[in-house]
Design a protein around this motif. Structure first.
Motif, PDB file in Angstrom:
ATOM      1  N   CYS A  13       0.828  -1.207   0.000  1.00 19.60           N
ATOM      2  CA  CYS A  13       0.000   0.000   0.000  1.00 19.60           C
ATOM      3  C   CYS A  13       0.865   1.261   0.000  1.00 19.60           C
ATOM      4  CB  CYS A  13      -0.943  -0.007   1.198  1.00 19.60           C
ATOM      5  SG  CYS A  13      -2.320  -1.172   1.047  1.00 19.60           S
ATOM      6  N   LEU A  14       1.955   1.253   0.754  1.00 21.99           N
ATOM      7  CA  LEU A  14       2.873   2.393   0.735  1.00 21.99           C
ATOM      8  C   LEU A  14       3.446   2.590  -0.657  1.00 21.99           C
ATOM      9  CD1 LEU A  14       4.795   1.914   4.115  1.00 21.99           C
ATOM     10  CD2 LEU A  14       3.202   3.759   3.542  1.00 21.99           C
ATOM     11  N   TYR A  15       3.839   1.488  -1.263  1.00 21.87           N
ATOM     12  CA  TYR A  15       4.376   1.577  -2.626  1.00 21.87           C
ATOM     13  C   TYR A  15       3.319   2.106  -3.595  1.00 21.87           C
ATOM     14  CZ  TYR A  15       6.036   0.219  -7.217  1.00 21.87           C
ATOM     15  OH  TYR A  15       6.408   0.242  -8.534  1.00 21.87           O
ATOM     16  N   GLY A  16       2.110   1.554  -3.508  1.00 22.42           N
ATOM     17  CA  GLY A  16       1.050   1.987  -4.402  1.00 22.42           C
ATOM     18  C   GLY A  16       0.702   3.454  -4.233  1.00 22.42           C
ATOM     19  N   PHE A  17       0.723   3.933  -2.981  1.00 22.40           N
ATOM     20  CA  PHE A  17       0.392   5.333  -2.732  1.00 22.40           C
ATOM     21  C   PHE A  17       1.437   6.266  -3.334  1.00 22.40           C
ATOM     22  CE2 PHE A  17       0.711   9.222  -0.257  1.00 22.40           C
ATOM     23  CZ  PHE A  17      -0.596   9.673  -0.261  1.00 22.40           C
ATOM     24  N   PHE A  18       2.704   6.052  -3.007  1.00 23.82           N
ATOM     25  CA  PHE A  18       3.743   6.986  -3.445  1.00 23.82           C
ATOM     26  C   PHE A  18       4.031   6.876  -4.934  1.00 23.82           C
ATOM     27  CE2 PHE A  18       4.741   6.939   1.141  1.00 23.82           C
ATOM     28  CZ  PHE A  18       4.745   8.305   1.364  1.00 23.82           C
ATOM     29  N   SER A  19       3.902   5.688  -5.509  1.00 17.35           N
ATOM     30  CA  SER A  19       4.166   5.561  -6.944  1.00 17.35           C
ATOM     31  C   SER A  19       3.055   6.194  -7.778  1.00 17.35           C
ATOM     32  CB  SER A  19       4.332   4.088  -7.331  1.00 17.35           C
ATOM     33  OG  SER A  19       3.146   3.353  -7.108  1.00 17.35           O
ATOM     34  N   ILE A  77      10.328  -3.853  -8.436  1.00 18.04           N
ATOM     35  CA  ILE A  77      11.528  -3.013  -8.365  1.00 18.04           C
ATOM     36  C   ILE A  77      11.797  -2.369  -9.718  1.00 18.04           C
ATOM     37  CG2 ILE A  77      14.019  -3.047  -7.977  1.00 18.04           C
ATOM     38  CD1 ILE A  77      13.524  -5.317  -5.946  1.00 18.04           C
ATOM     39  N   LEU A  78      11.630  -3.149 -10.803  1.00 15.18           N
ATOM     40  CA  LEU A  78      11.803  -2.596 -12.152  1.00 15.18           C
ATOM     41  C   LEU A  78      10.791  -1.485 -12.412  1.00 15.18           C
ATOM     42  CD1 LEU A  78      13.026  -2.684 -15.011  1.00 15.18           C
ATOM     43  CD2 LEU A  78      11.354  -4.478 -15.561  1.00 15.18           C
ATOM     44  N   GLN A  79       9.554  -1.689 -12.002  1.00 16.77           N
ATOM     45  CA  GLN A  79       8.532  -0.654 -12.194  1.00 16.77           C
ATOM     46  C   GLN A  79       8.903   0.618 -11.443  1.00 16.77           C
ATOM     47  OE1 GLN A  79       4.690  -1.027 -10.189  1.00 16.77           O
ATOM     48  NE2 GLN A  79       3.657  -0.464 -12.088  1.00 16.77           N
ATOM     49  N   ALA A  80       9.323   0.463 -10.184  1.00 17.90           N
ATOM     50  CA  ALA A  80       9.700   1.630  -9.384  1.00 17.90           C
ATOM     51  C   ALA A  80      10.876   2.364 -10.017  1.00 17.90           C
ATOM     52  CB  ALA A  80      10.038   1.194  -7.963  1.00 17.90           C
ATOM     53  N   GLY A  81      11.861   1.610 -10.516  1.00 26.92           N
ATOM     54  CA  GLY A  81      12.990   2.238 -11.184  1.00 26.92           C
ATOM     55  C   GLY A  81      12.580   2.936 -12.468  1.00 26.92           C
ATOM     56  N   SER A  82      11.619   2.362 -13.192  1.00 26.61           N
ATOM     57  CA  SER A  82      11.140   2.993 -14.430  1.00 26.61           C
ATOM     58  C   SER A  82      10.445   4.313 -14.147  1.00 26.61           C
ATOM     59  CB  SER A  82      10.193   2.035 -15.161  1.00 26.61           C
ATOM     60  OG  SER A  82      10.849   0.848 -15.528  1.00 26.61           O
ATOM     61  N   PHE A  83       9.702   4.383 -13.043  1.00 26.58           N
ATOM     62  CA  PHE A  83       9.083   5.655 -12.669  1.00 26.58           C
ATOM     63  C   PHE A  83      10.149   6.713 -12.365  1.00 26.58           C
ATOM     64  CE2 PHE A  83       5.063   3.304 -11.368  1.00 26.58           C
ATOM     65  CZ  PHE A  83       4.288   3.883 -12.361  1.00 26.58           C
ATOM     66  N   LEU A 170       9.092  13.297  -8.792  1.00 23.48           N
ATOM     67  CA  LEU A 170      10.292  12.456  -8.771  1.00 23.48           C
ATOM     68  C   LEU A 170      10.645  12.043  -7.343  1.00 23.48           C
ATOM     69  CD1 LEU A 170      12.796  11.184 -10.102  1.00 23.48           C
ATOM     70  CD2 LEU A 170      13.887  13.448  -9.987  1.00 23.48           C
ATOM     71  N   SER A 171      10.466  12.929  -6.395  1.00 26.95           N
ATOM     72  CA  SER A 171      10.748  12.604  -4.993  1.00 26.95           C
ATOM     73  C   SER A 171       9.832  11.505  -4.488  1.00 26.95           C
ATOM     74  CB  SER A 171      10.586  13.853  -4.122  1.00 26.95           C
ATOM     75  OG  SER A 171      11.468  14.875  -4.537  1.00 26.95           O
ATOM     76  N   PHE A 172       8.544  11.576  -4.826  1.00 25.46           N
ATOM     77  CA  PHE A 172       7.609  10.516  -4.440  1.00 25.46           C
ATOM     78  C   PHE A 172       8.005   9.190  -5.087  1.00 25.46           C
ATOM     79  CE2 PHE A 172       4.154  13.900  -3.706  1.00 25.46           C
ATOM     80  CZ  PHE A 172       4.393  13.907  -2.340  1.00 25.46           C
ATOM     81  N   ALA A 173       8.459   9.234  -6.348  1.00 24.07           N
ATOM     82  CA  ALA A 173       8.888   8.010  -7.025  1.00 24.07           C
ATOM     83  C   ALA A 173      10.103   7.397  -6.327  1.00 24.07           C
ATOM     84  CB  ALA A 173       9.210   8.302  -8.486  1.00 24.07           C
ATOM     85  N   CYS A 174      10.999   8.237  -5.826  1.00 24.22           N
ATOM     86  CA  CYS A 174      12.175   7.734  -5.100  1.00 24.22           C
ATOM     87  C   CYS A 174      11.769   7.085  -3.780  1.00 24.22           C
ATOM     88  CB  CYS A 174      13.163   8.877  -4.851  1.00 24.22           C
ATOM     89  SG  CYS A 174      13.971   9.498  -6.345  1.00 24.22           S
ATOM     90  N   ILE A 175      10.785   7.669  -3.091  1.00 23.78           N
ATOM     91  CA  ILE A 175      10.287   7.047  -1.855  1.00 23.78           C
ATOM     92  C   ILE A 175       9.658   5.695  -2.169  1.00 23.78           C
ATOM     93  CG2 ILE A 175       8.617   7.273   0.025  1.00 23.78           C
ATOM     94  CD1 ILE A 175       8.979  10.314  -0.186  1.00 23.78           C
ATOM     95  N   ALA A 176       8.862   5.651  -3.256  1.00 18.61           N
ATOM     96  CA  ALA A 176       8.226   4.396  -3.649  1.00 18.61           C
ATOM     97  C   ALA A 176       9.264   3.325  -3.970  1.00 18.61           C
ATOM     98  CB  ALA A 176       7.313   4.627  -4.852  1.00 18.61           C
ATOM     99  N   PHE A 177      10.396   3.720  -4.530  1.00 19.44           N
ATOM    100  CA  PHE A 177      11.433   2.764  -4.921  1.00 19.44           C
ATOM    101  C   PHE A 177      11.995   2.000  -3.724  1.00 19.44           C
ATOM    102  CE2 PHE A 177      15.931   1.800  -5.903  1.00 19.44           C
ATOM    103  CZ  PHE A 177      15.747   0.971  -7.007  1.00 19.44           C
ATOM    104  N   LEU A 178      11.938   2.580  -2.546  1.00 21.85           N
ATOM    105  CA  LEU A 178      12.522   1.939  -1.361  1.00 21.85           C
ATOM    106  C   LEU A 178      11.678   0.768  -0.859  1.00 21.85           C
ATOM    107  CD1 LEU A 178      13.571   5.124   0.653  1.00 21.85           C
ATOM    108  CD2 LEU A 178      15.032   3.684  -0.781  1.00 21.85           C
TER     109      LEU A 178
END
Length: 316
Positions: A13-19, A77-83, A170-178
């Motif tokens: 859910c954290l990933y889905g929210f920030f991404s 992880i690939l999706q998060a990196g692509s964002f 971009l900052s939100f995408a970086c948080i999602a990547f973690l």
């Protein structure tokens, strides 16, 4: 135990929210046509935006197979990196060619959405499917609506330049990547990897309930310890997976109800993508952002919240 489903669900859910929290997205066309990028309307509509549509189409089936073979987490992880690549390029690059490459990475990110929506079913019990589905689907739409609302408030109330919205996104995408790095790695997937844990640990046959469930899922071992025939077994394993995919396809769509639902879903999704992709240029044509105050963020916030209520009605 509650933690068996709660921990991965919270992380997902954290990933889905920030991404999905993207304040720039409602103003993307205005940003590309504005002084920061200085692209023309023809370049944006005819040369840049179609790259996302066709990239998504081409990558969808490979992404599905890779998701199952790699067991979900690597694709997240690939999706998060692509964002991250997508929004880093939005902030930095200028040329049409670079923007087309950007759209390819966004197509890769959206094609791997299947990993997000299928991961949770490989790590939680079936009894929790309805609950975790509601959480995961709702949080993505909540993140999208909050991102749109945040973008509109920053533009209207604080007069924040659109370039800064790109940096915030971009900052939100970086948080999602973690977050995906901390997700547990599933031990099984639907087609390529299906391990009967009871049989593996106890050397006994599965319970009747499990055996009944396994009849609906294929078991194709790709990591056999038989060194002499390893390559042949891998090839035959892939062929068996493709055969079972075809058998499942024929069996599933022999149901007229499922066929009708799938056609409705495919057509509505295509229509939604077309609207999302090209409604902003239409708004820009009617009320140019250089001359008028635009409220794209409010429109997309309301649209997403209405979608959220419909999703919750379906899943619960």
């Amino acid at each position: 135990m509650p933690e068996s489903w709660l921990f991965p669900t919270v992380l997902l859910c954290l990933y889905g929210f920030f991404s999905n929290c993207r304040p720039l997205e409602p103003f993307l066309t205005a940003f590309l046509l504005g002084p920061d990028k200085n692209l023309t309307e023809t370049q944006v509509i005819n040369e840049i935006y179609p790259f996302w549509t066709y990239s998504y189409l081409v990558l969808l089936i490979p992404a599905f197979l890779a998701t199952d073979y790699l067991r979900y987490k690597p694709l997240l992880i690939l999706q998060a990196g692509s964002f991250i690549v997508t929004y880093a390029m939005i902030v930095k690059v200028q040329s049409v060619t670079a923007m087309q490459l950007l759209e390819f990475f966004f197509g890769l990110a959206t094609a791997t959405d299947i990993a997000y929506y299928s991961y949770i079913y490989s790590v939680v019990d079936q009894a929790h499917y309805q609950k975790v589905t509601g959480f995961c689907r709702s949080i993505t739409l909540l993140g999208s609506s909050i991102g749109s609302l945040l973008g509109q408030v920053l533009v209207s109330a604080a007069q924040v330049p659109l370039q800064y919205l790109g940096i915030i996104t971009l900052s939100f995408a970086c948080i999602a990547f973690l977050t995906p790095w901390f997700l547990p790695m599933p031990a099984k997937s639907l087609f390529f990897h299906h391990k009967d844990l009871h049989k593996q640990e106890n050397g006994s046959s599965a319970s009747p309930t499990e055996s009944e469930g396994d009849s609906l899922e294929c078991k194709v071992p790709l990591n056999s310890e038989d060194h002499g025939g390893r390559d042949e077994k891998r090839r035959s394993g892939l062929a068996e997976v493709l055969r079972l995919l075809w058998v499942d396809f024929l069996q599933s769509y022999s149901s007229s109800t499922l066929l009708s639902w799938s056609l409705w879903w495919a057509l509505s999704t295509c229509g939604y993508f077309q609207v999302v992709n090209y409604v902003q240029p239409l708004w820009e044509k009617i009320l140019p952002s250089k001359e008028f105050q635009i409220y794209n963020g409010y429109v997309e916030t309301i649209s997403t919240l209405l979608g959220k209520s419909n999703i919750r009605m379906v899943t619960f």
